[in-house]
Scaffold this motif. Structure first.
Motif, PDB file in Angstrom:
ATOM      1  N   MET A   1       2.887  -8.292   9.674  1.00  0.00           N
ATOM      2  CA  MET A   1       4.207  -8.899   9.790  1.00  0.00           C
ATOM      3  C   MET A   1       4.562  -9.655   8.531  1.00  0.00           C
ATOM      4  O   MET A   1       3.687 -10.143   7.816  1.00  0.00           O
ATOM      5  CB  MET A   1       4.254  -9.871  10.978  1.00  0.00           C
ATOM      6  N   ILE A   2       5.847  -9.767   8.286  1.00  0.00           N
ATOM      7  CA  ILE A   2       6.364 -10.626   7.225  1.00  0.00           C
ATOM      8  C   ILE A   2       6.658 -11.996   7.840  1.00  0.00           C
ATOM      9  O   ILE A   2       7.258 -12.086   8.914  1.00  0.00           O
ATOM     10  CB  ILE A   2       7.644 -10.031   6.605  1.00  0.00           C
ATOM     11  N   LEU A   3       6.222 -13.044   7.172  1.00  0.00           N
ATOM     12  CA  LEU A   3       6.480 -14.405   7.634  1.00  0.00           C
ATOM     13  C   LEU A   3       7.399 -15.120   6.648  1.00  0.00           C
ATOM     14  O   LEU A   3       7.150 -15.098   5.440  1.00  0.00           O
ATOM     15  CB  LEU A   3       5.169 -15.188   7.770  1.00  0.00           C
TER      16      LEU A   3
ATOM     17  N   GLN B   1       0.824  -1.197   0.000  1.00  0.00           N
ATOM     18  CA  GLN B   1       0.000   0.000   0.000  1.00  0.00           C
ATOM     19  C   GLN B   1       0.864   1.255   0.000  1.00  0.00           C
ATOM     20  O   GLN B   1       1.866   1.321   0.727  1.00  0.00           O
ATOM     21  CB  GLN B   1      -0.945  -0.010   1.206  1.00  0.00           C
ATOM     22  N   PRO B   2       0.516   2.255  -0.827  1.00  0.00           N
ATOM     23  CA  PRO B   2       1.363   3.452  -0.996  1.00  0.00           C
ATOM     24  C   PRO B   2       1.703   4.162   0.309  1.00  0.00           C
ATOM     25  O   PRO B   2       2.833   4.635   0.478  1.00  0.00           O
ATOM     26  CB  PRO B   2       0.514   4.350  -1.906  1.00  0.00           C
ATOM     27  N   GLN B   3       0.760   4.212   1.235  1.00  0.00           N
ATOM     28  CA  GLN B   3       1.008   4.952   2.471  1.00  0.00           C
ATOM     29  C   GLN B   3       2.049   4.288   3.369  1.00  0.00           C
ATOM     30  O   GLN B   3       2.550   4.902   4.312  1.00  0.00           O
ATOM     31  CB  GLN B   3      -0.295   5.166   3.252  1.00  0.00           C
ATOM     32  N   TYR B   4       2.365   3.022   3.083  1.00  0.00           N
ATOM     33  CA  TYR B   4       3.360   2.302   3.891  1.00  0.00           C
ATOM     34  C   TYR B   4       4.652   2.038   3.115  1.00  0.00           C
ATOM     35  O   TYR B   4       5.476   1.229   3.543  1.00  0.00           O
ATOM     36  CB  TYR B   4       2.787   0.954   4.351  1.00  0.00           C
ATOM     37  N   ARG B   5       4.861   2.719   2.004  1.00  0.00           N
ATOM     38  CA  ARG B   5       5.988   2.397   1.128  1.00  0.00           C
ATOM     39  C   ARG B   5       7.351   2.627   1.786  1.00  0.00           C
ATOM     40  O   ARG B   5       8.352   2.051   1.363  1.00  0.00           O
ATOM     41  CB  ARG B   5       5.888   3.193  -0.184  1.00  0.00           C
ATOM     42  N   LYS B   6       7.395   3.490   2.811  1.00  0.00           N
ATOM     43  CA  LYS B   6       8.670   3.738   3.492  1.00  0.00           C
ATOM     44  C   LYS B   6       8.754   3.018   4.835  1.00  0.00           C
ATOM     45  O   LYS B   6       9.724   3.172   5.558  1.00  0.00           O
ATOM     46  CB  LYS B   6       8.858   5.242   3.699  1.00  0.00           C
ATOM     47  N   ARG B   7       7.749   2.249   5.142  1.00  0.00           N
ATOM     48  CA  ARG B   7       7.705   1.570   6.443  1.00  0.00           C
ATOM     49  C   ARG B   7       8.437   0.237   6.392  1.00  0.00           C
ATOM     50  O   ARG B   7       8.387  -0.471   5.387  1.00  0.00           O
ATOM     51  CB  ARG B   7       6.255   1.338   6.857  1.00  0.00           C
ATOM     52  N   THR B   8       9.118  -0.085   7.472  1.00  0.00           N
ATOM     53  CA  THR B   8       9.672  -1.431   7.625  1.00  0.00           C
ATOM     54  C   THR B   8       8.719  -2.261   8.481  1.00  0.00           C
ATOM     55  O   THR B   8       7.895  -1.723   9.225  1.00  0.00           O
ATOM     56  CB  THR B   8      11.059  -1.401   8.283  1.00  0.00           C
ATOM     57  N   PHE B   9       8.838  -3.573   8.375  1.00  0.00           N
ATOM     58  CA  PHE B   9       7.915  -4.478   9.049  1.00  0.00           C
ATOM     59  C   PHE B   9       8.685  -5.469   9.919  1.00  0.00           C
ATOM     60  O   PHE B   9       9.804  -5.875   9.575  1.00  0.00           O
ATOM     61  CB  PHE B   9       7.085  -5.249   8.026  1.00  0.00           C
ATOM     62  N   PRO B  10       8.081  -5.883  11.032  1.00  0.00           N
ATOM     63  CA  PRO B  10       8.692  -6.982  11.792  1.00  0.00           C
ATOM     64  C   PRO B  10       8.561  -8.283  11.012  1.00  0.00           C
ATOM     65  O   PRO B  10       7.717  -8.409  10.123  1.00  0.00           O
ATOM     66  CB  PRO B  10       7.849  -7.015  13.081  1.00  0.00           C
ATOM     67  N   ALA B  11       9.399  -9.245  11.350  1.00  0.00           N
ATOM     68  CA  ALA B  11       9.396 -10.527  10.630  1.00  0.00           C
ATOM     69  C   ALA B  11       9.469 -11.677  11.610  1.00  0.00           C
ATOM     70  O   ALA B  11      10.081 -11.580  12.674  1.00  0.00           O
ATOM     71  CB  ALA B  11      10.568 -10.593   9.656  1.00  0.00           C
TER      72      ALA B  11
END
Length: 375
Positions: free
Chosen positions: A190-192, A144-154
């Motif tokens: 989260m990324i799995l 999603q464009p609004q999260y393009r600079k966000r990192t995610f936990p994994a």
């Protein structure tokens, strides 16, 4: 036809049914007491029983994902290959290569920004020299464009032994459950990274760095996080990574969180055990190295090494699980450290199987999500 093909199961059941009918039909004709008729009766009984057992075995394998192919079943899957993408400029890709994508099944919609995406990847370990296939689930927010600079936990997700990575997607349905839990605000996106701990098939390494053999622990503690961070927007600071596993994978998850708390700040073991067994599938894991053998025991770690600053979750059942008493003892031992944090899910009843782990999965994802940072 592959081992996991539905056609194989249907043919096995049909063959068993035909043999049963043949046995009933031919039995009166083989009633005489001579060696030919006796041999015929024995042959029919053995063939029918073999067909029935084979049908049950194929059904169990498709239900629980023990073996992915005929070669895997007969121990012939030993090659370790690396998928190399040849880019337009003549270069090659990095330690993680994507070679297919698919939608999240069981969720309405098909666009990645609405339901997320599953990518089948190959991870190459430059330090461990281990290469392994995995499935990576990317949540809808990742696209999603609004999260393009966000990192995610994994979170790394491990099967039992021998297991198949695909079973984590199709049988336990980690992506679908994660998508639903995040959608309803019960966990963060989260990324799995889903794979099996059997990274050197057919050997069961118990996630140990075997002297002169597969460096499995190095792969999971160093190579895998580095490869994933190089390809995806995953938080790189301490606190971004957790690990979950069932059975053998549960033991590995707890051990990695205890051995490498700066990498995995949370580890969840579904129906785990607490020390590495030695049997024909493992071979000699420690090659006479007493320290390596000791550190593979979670009991020894709690007694002889400083308590790691990490969070652990263990699960069991009062009826149906063999690890129930050991799990209660492990909880008490961790509590006595006063530093390592311990949580548990104890069911009234439930066997060592996918159905039990599916019941524990939503709460497990919520638990691990609450302990990870997205930075």
């Amino acid at each position: 036809m592959g081992l996991t093909s539905k056609k194989v199961l249907v043919l096995a059941i049909l063959f068993a049914a035909l043999l049963f009918v043949a046995t009933v039909w031919l039995w009166p004709r083989l009633a005489r007491r001579n060696w030919r008729n006796v041999s015929g009766r024995v042959g029919l009984l053995l063939a029918t029983q073999f067909a029935l057992i084979a049908s049950l075995g194929i059904f169990a394998n498709q239900s629980f994902g023990f073996y992915a192919s005929w070669a895997d079943l007969f121990g012939q899957e030993t090659d370790q290959g690396i998928v190399v993408d040849h880019l337009a400029n003549g270069g090659t890709g990095g330690p993680l290569q994507v070679y297919s994508t698919s939608r999240v099944t069981g969720v309405k919609g098909s666009l990645p920004q609405a339901v997320g995406q599953i990518q089948k990847v190959e991870i190459a370990g430059p330090t461990s020299h281990i290469n392994s296939q995995a499935y990576v689930y990317l949540p809808p927010e990742y696209f999603q464009p609004q999260y393009r600079k966000r990192t995610f936990p994994a979170a790394v997700v491990l099967t039992g032994y021998p297991g198949t990575a695909k079973a984590l997607v199709t049988k336990l349905q980690y992506p679908r459950v994660a998508q639903e839990e995040a959608k309803h605000g019960r966990m963060q996106p989260m990324i799995l990274v889903m794979l099996r701990p059997t990274v050197a098939p057919p050997r069961d390494t118990e996630c140990v760095d075997i002297p002169g053999g597969p460096q499995t622990e190095t792969f999971f503690a160093k190579d895998l996080p580095t490869a994933v961070q190089s390809h995806y927007r995953v938080g790189k600071q301490s606190g971004s990574w957790g690990i979950i596993g069932d059975s053998t994978g549960g033991y590995c998850a707890l051990k990695f969180a205890m051995h490498h708390p700066k990498v995995y700040v949370a580890g969840a073991g579904l129906s785990p055990y607490y020390h590495a067994p030695i049997d024909p599938t493992t071979g000699d894991l420690f090659q006479g190295n007493a320290l390596l053998k000791n550190r593979a025991s979670l009991w020894w770690l709690l007694k002889h090494e400083p308590a790691p600053d990490t969070s652990l979750l263990v699960t069991s059942s009062k009826v149906g699980e063999h690890n129930y008493k050991d799990t209660l003892k492990f909880i008490k031992a961790v509590q006595d450290t006063h530093l390592t944090r311990i949580s548990s899910i104890i069911l009234d009843s439930g066997g060592h199987n996918f159905n039990t782990w599916r019941r524990e999965l939503p709460a497990t994802l919520q638990w691990i999500s609450g302990r990870l940072s997205d930075r």
